[in-house]
Design an enzyme around this catalytic site. Structure first.
Site, PDB file in Angstrom:
ATOM      1  N   HIS A 453     -49.915   1.763  65.031  1.00  0.00           N
ATOM      2  CA  HIS A 453     -49.588   2.197  63.669  1.00  0.00           C
ATOM      3  C   HIS A 453     -48.898   1.090  62.882  1.00  0.00           C
ATOM      4  CE1 HIS A 453     -47.036   4.166  60.582  1.00  0.00           C
ATOM      5  NE2 HIS A 453     -48.090   4.959  60.434  1.00  0.00           N
ATOM      6  N   ARG A 617     -59.497   9.817  50.229  1.00  0.00           N
ATOM      7  CA  ARG A 617     -59.508  10.722  51.388  1.00  0.00           C
ATOM      8  C   ARG A 617     -58.434  11.786  51.205  1.00  0.00           C
ATOM      9  NH1 ARG A 617     -58.276   8.226  57.186  1.00  0.00           N
ATOM     10  NH2 ARG A 617     -56.126   8.340  56.423  1.00  0.00           N
ATOM     11  N   THR A 783     -63.850   4.252  62.095  1.00  0.00           N
ATOM     12  CA  THR A 783     -64.104   3.758  63.451  1.00  0.00           C
ATOM     13  C   THR A 783     -62.855   3.683  64.328  1.00  0.00           C
ATOM     14  OG1 THR A 783     -64.079   1.528  62.504  1.00  0.00           O
ATOM     15  CG2 THR A 783     -66.227   2.538  62.924  1.00  0.00           C
ATOM     16  N   ASN A 784     -61.654   3.743  63.742  1.00  0.00           N
ATOM     17  CA  ASN A 784     -60.461   3.805  64.601  1.00  0.00           C
ATOM     18  C   ASN A 784     -60.466   5.097  65.405  1.00  0.00           C
ATOM     19  OD1 ASN A 784     -59.401   1.345  63.836  1.00  0.00           O
ATOM     20  ND2 ASN A 784     -58.164   2.189  62.185  1.00  0.00           N
ATOM     21  N   CYS A 846     -64.903   2.147  57.097  1.00  0.00           N
ATOM     22  CA  CYS A 846     -63.550   1.878  56.612  1.00  0.00           C
ATOM     23  C   CYS A 846     -62.606   1.789  57.803  1.00  0.00           C
ATOM     24  CB  CYS A 846     -63.074   2.953  55.641  1.00  0.00           C
ATOM     25  SG  CYS A 846     -62.856   4.578  56.385  1.00  0.00           S
TER      26      CYS A 846
END
Length: 892
Positions: A453, A617, A783-784, A846
């Site tokens: 993070h 988002r 994709t994380n 993203c």
């Protein structure tokens, strides 16, 4: 003249009919400089056809003729007693790396050493003789080895060790042609000749002509015995020049331009009356006599134009004559310097734009985007090396061990007009620490890795991040190995893109980037000229980030994370109040406050990106992330409630509500669209705010193109509900479409084009992409999370066991940096299935994967339309796209 011997000088060029391979690498280089008309020392090459079969009697006359020719040019004579010309002999192989040594100071014999010493001093003459003897012994050692004479070889080796100690040489060779530091002179040069004469043929130090003949014969014999020599090695002979030879003499070195800033100005030093810089005090090359400076500039910039790179140049001025000694590639140079050179070459039509774009590795741009440490400022600072680079750059600031302490410390410093730079040091960071990272200059954590993070947020905000598993925190103190520091102490974080991270105790010096001065802006403009269908967006949650990314060449916002907006100090308690409300009426009242805040947020970002798409988002984070995490935060929230409601809240009731939101696996729990299903009013608030902001901008004549993205979708039914709503007995769920229609009626405004899409971040969503595309006009691949849910590993915890997996080759690389093949397969499959349903489906990626050149290429090959990454990564992604386009990798 034997046609296998070739003369060169500033005015004499070896004919092109001579095969260049026959000259060896060093011979070819010398001839290239001759072609350029550089002031090189004259010389001649015995090419590969003769070097292994030298018969002195057949070529002695030719050699004498050429030595005389060299002597006339340099103003000396080989073998002369008063002003002897000494030689260097270079073994010019066609291999980049050769085991053969070069010889310097040939011609030092008993009859010439006194004359040489008259010019340079007895001590220096003795040093140079010892250096010559050492080189010759290297040749003799090699010959004895080839002959299998171990005893003689060992004897020579022992003598070499003594000579190395005398000369202060610790490496295998000395490219400068002289000692690395002064040696004590205990004997005369003649005495050393007598001492070492036993290793050489009789009369070796008696006659200069015979000495050269002996050396050539020995080297030719050595070539014949060496099985590794394929008759592809030449010999080059040229005079020596000395910067301490007469009054108007000096030596020096410089780079063709500043290796840090890229300024087109020679950078280096010269040493008056010195052979080289060892033990000498130099002066800036800019202070050398004007006639020499002008010629050196011409040499430097001619080399740049010819070789298209920054060059390092050594020169000698001997008795008023300037000689180019050596030039080579500069190894230690900044990305900025290379970019400035390329832009200069392109402006003058030396290279084209394609060459400029192809010449820079995209990942090198990390260096030019962030501050770097001034290396000279860290020499006295204690340091710790190691850790994982989370976000590159350099930062200096006071240490704080919590977000609260950091924010208070920064505020106090502002009030006192003191240094506000702060570094957040924690075991790990969470969503509530975003504000602390944003206000800091860097963050040092113990847990996670590149995708932790703290690292992700640091890259988003252009901060520096280091993850150091060895970090120990105890109260208000921390330790890293032998390095200790307390809250309030200054530390320096140095995170190069390549190499080890460094943490220094104290303040180092920083070199700040300036994107206009650095040439980055111009470089990005050139790069964007090669983009076709595929483009690069940015991840931006603030107008500042959006504006920064726009200046770096971003074509819109690919990810605006709305949850980050609620962690601002003036908002977090309002958001908590909404989540912990007793009833829907209270929640709606609080949502009205948040809606105004969100409207202003979206208005600002859409305005910055006028005319470009902005993908927003909707709330994604688990609700527990917004809750107070310690007694201090809880007390602050209770104070807010008391002030807002004029009633003292019950700590027990608030704690109970917080506990009710607790989840065992929140990242796969009540988050994203699942919050919208349970609390439709939260998404409704955000949707209204988006449309209100867009309508306001349209009324002002500003084009706004919002794209509403619904996160963590696992099936088409979820997305259909949120987009179109649903009526059931006793309940009416309003979808995005209905909210927009109602707002248009309320505002008496015309509808405008907007898009609704979803984030594909679960394998289930990728598999069901065909159905989901019925309700989505775009896919954004997160994709994380897709990597986490596909591989079943946490990006914050995987560094604990990844070294073991790497040890046994169980996984290749970092899957949170380079996309895993199975994740790639899911992305490609989802894009393909989605377009079977909706052919005009727009697809993007993203997240932090978007700045990795390897991932960019995959996205283009898979038919995606864009990647989105942090503002500071936009130039990297743009360059990766441009290079892929030039390689023929085109987006579908």
């Amino acid at each position: 003249m034997d046609n296998r011997i070739h003369f060169f000088s500033q005015k004499d060029v070896i004919p092109k009919k001579v095969e260049s391979e026959k000259l060896g690498i060093r011979g070819r280089q010398a001839n290239e400089f001759a072609e350029l008309g550089f002031p090189i020392l004259p010389g001649f090459v015995l090419d590969t056809d003769i070097s292994s079969a030298i018969k002195i009697s057949a070529i002695q006359k030719d050699i004498n003729t050429l030595l005389d020719k060299c002597g006339k040019i340099v103003g000396k004579k080989y073998g002369d007693r008063e002003n002897p010309m000494l030689l260097k002999l270079v073994i010019s192989s066609n291999l980049a790396i050769t085991t053969y040594p070069a010889l310097h100071n040939l011609g030092l014999v008993k009859s010439t050493v006194a004359g040489f010493a008259k010019w340079v001093g007895k001590d220096f003459a003795a040093n140079e003789l010892i250096f010559f003897i050492r080189g010759m012994l290297k040749i003799e050692e090699r010959i004895k080895e080839l002959e299998g004479k171990t005893k003689e070889q060992n004897e020579i080796h022992s003598s070499l060790k003594i000579l190395d100690r005398m000369l202060g040489i610790t490496g295998p060779s000395n490219e400068l042609g002289s000692q690395e530091k002064p040696i004590p002179i205990t004997k005369s040069a003649e005495a050393y000749m007598d001492e070492y004469a036993k290793f050489f043929p009789a009369g070796f130090f008696d006659n200069a002509e015979q000495q050269l003949a002996t050396i050539l014969t020995k080297i030719s014999s050595m070539f014949q015995m060496d099985d590794q020599n394929d008759n592809d090695t030449a010999l080059m002979i040229a005079p020596m020049a000395y910067g301490n030879y007469g009054k108007d003499s000096c030596s020096g070195y410089f780079s063709s331009r500043n290796v840090v800033s890229g300024e087109k100005k020679l950078q280096g030093n010269f040493f008056r009356g010195k052979f080289n810089e060892i033990g000498a005090k130099g002066q800036s090359i800019e202070q050398i006599d004007g006639k020499y400076l002008k010629e050196l500039q011409k040499i430097a910039w001619t080399l740049e134009d010819r070789l298209k790179e920054i060059r390092h140049i050594r020169f000698t001025i001997e008795n008023g004559k300037l000689w180019l000694i050596e030039q080579r590639q500069v190894e230690q140079k900044s990305t900025q310097a290379d970019i400035k050179l390329l832009l200069d070459l392109e402006k003058r039509k030396i290279v084209d734009k394609t060459y400029v774009v192809k010449s820079i590795d995209p990942l090198r741009l990390n260096e030019i985007l962030h501050p770097v440490i001034d290396a000279g400022s860290t020499k006295t600072l204690k340091s710790w090396k190691g850790g994982i680079a989370g976000a590159p750059g350099a930062a200096i600031g006071k240490v704080y061990f919590s977000t609260e302490a950091l924010l208070e410390g920064v505020k106090a410093a502002q009030q006192k007009k003191q240094d506000t730079r702060a570094i957040l040091v924690m075991e790990s960071s969470f969503a509530e620490d975003v504000k602390g990272i944003e206000e800091s200059v860097g963050v040092l954590t113990a847990e996670g890795g590149y995708s932790a993070h703290a690292s992700v947020v640091a890259r988003q905000y252009g901060k520096v991040s280091v993850v150091a598993p060895e970090l120990n925190l105890k109260g208000k103190k921390a330790s890293l190995g032998n390095l200790t520091f307390s809250e309030g102490d200054y530390i320096t974080l140095d995170v190069p893109f390549h190499g080890q991270c460094n943490v220094y105790a104290g303040s180092a010096g920083l070199i700040q980037p300036d994107h206009k001065v650095s040439g980055l802006q111009e470089f990005v403009d050139i790069t964007k000229g090669f983009l076709k269908k595929f483009h690069v967006r940015c991840n931006a949650d603030t107008p500042r980030d959006a504006a920064l990314a726009l200046s770096f060449g971003a074509d819109g916002v690919g990810l605006c994370r709305t949850e980050h907006m609620f962690f601002k100090a003036e908002r977090i308690h309002v958001f908590r109040e909404m989540l912990l409300s007793d009833n829907k009426k209270e929640r709606d009242k609080t949502l009205e406050k948040l809606q105004i805040m969100q409207r202003d947020d979206f208005y600002s970002i859409l305005k910055v990106m006028a005319g470009k798409e902005v993908t927003i988002r909707l709330l994604d984070s688990p609700l527990h992330e917004f809750m107070p995490h310690n007694d201090d935060e809880l007390a602050a929230y209770m104070a807010h409630v008391q002030k807002a409601k004029k009633v003292k809240p019950s700590k027990a009731e608030i704690t109970a509500r917080i506990d009710a939101l607790h989840e065992f696996n929140p990242m796969l729990g009540h988050r994203g669209c699942r919050i919208a299903v349970s609390y439709p009013e939260i998404y409704a608030m955000q949707i209204k705010a988006i449309f209100q902001a867009a309508h306001k901008l349209h009324k002002e004549g500003v084009q706004a193109h919002p794209e509403i993205m619904v996160p963590i979708i696992m099936n088409s039914s979820e997305l259909k509900l949120i987009v179109y709503g649903k009526k059931i007995e006793g309940a009416n769920y309003k979808g995005i479409v209905h909210i927009e229609e109602e707002l248009c009626t309320e505002l008496k405004a015309k509808p405008f084009n907007y898009k609704i899409g979803t984030m594909i971040e679960l394998p289930a969503a990728a598999l069901g992409a065909g159905e989901i595309a019925r309700y989505a006009s775009f896919f954004s691949f997160g994709t994380n999370d897709l990597t986490q849910t596909t591989l079943g590993i946490s990006r914050d915890d995987f560094t604990g066991f990844m070294p073991d997996y790497t040890l046994y080759d169980l996984i290749q690389g970092n899957p949170f940096s380079t996309l895993d093949p199975r994740v790639k397969e899911l992305v490609a499959m989802a894009a393909s299935r989605g377009r079977l349903t909706r052919p005009d489906l727009v697809c993007g990626l993203c997240g932090e994967h978007g700045a990795n050149p390897e991932n960019v290429r995959f996205c283009m090959e898979a038919g995606l339309n864009y990647v989105s990454c942090s503002p500071y990564s936009v130039p990297i992604a743009l360059l990766a796209v441009a290079q892929a386009e030039l390689e023929g990798i085109a987006a579908n």
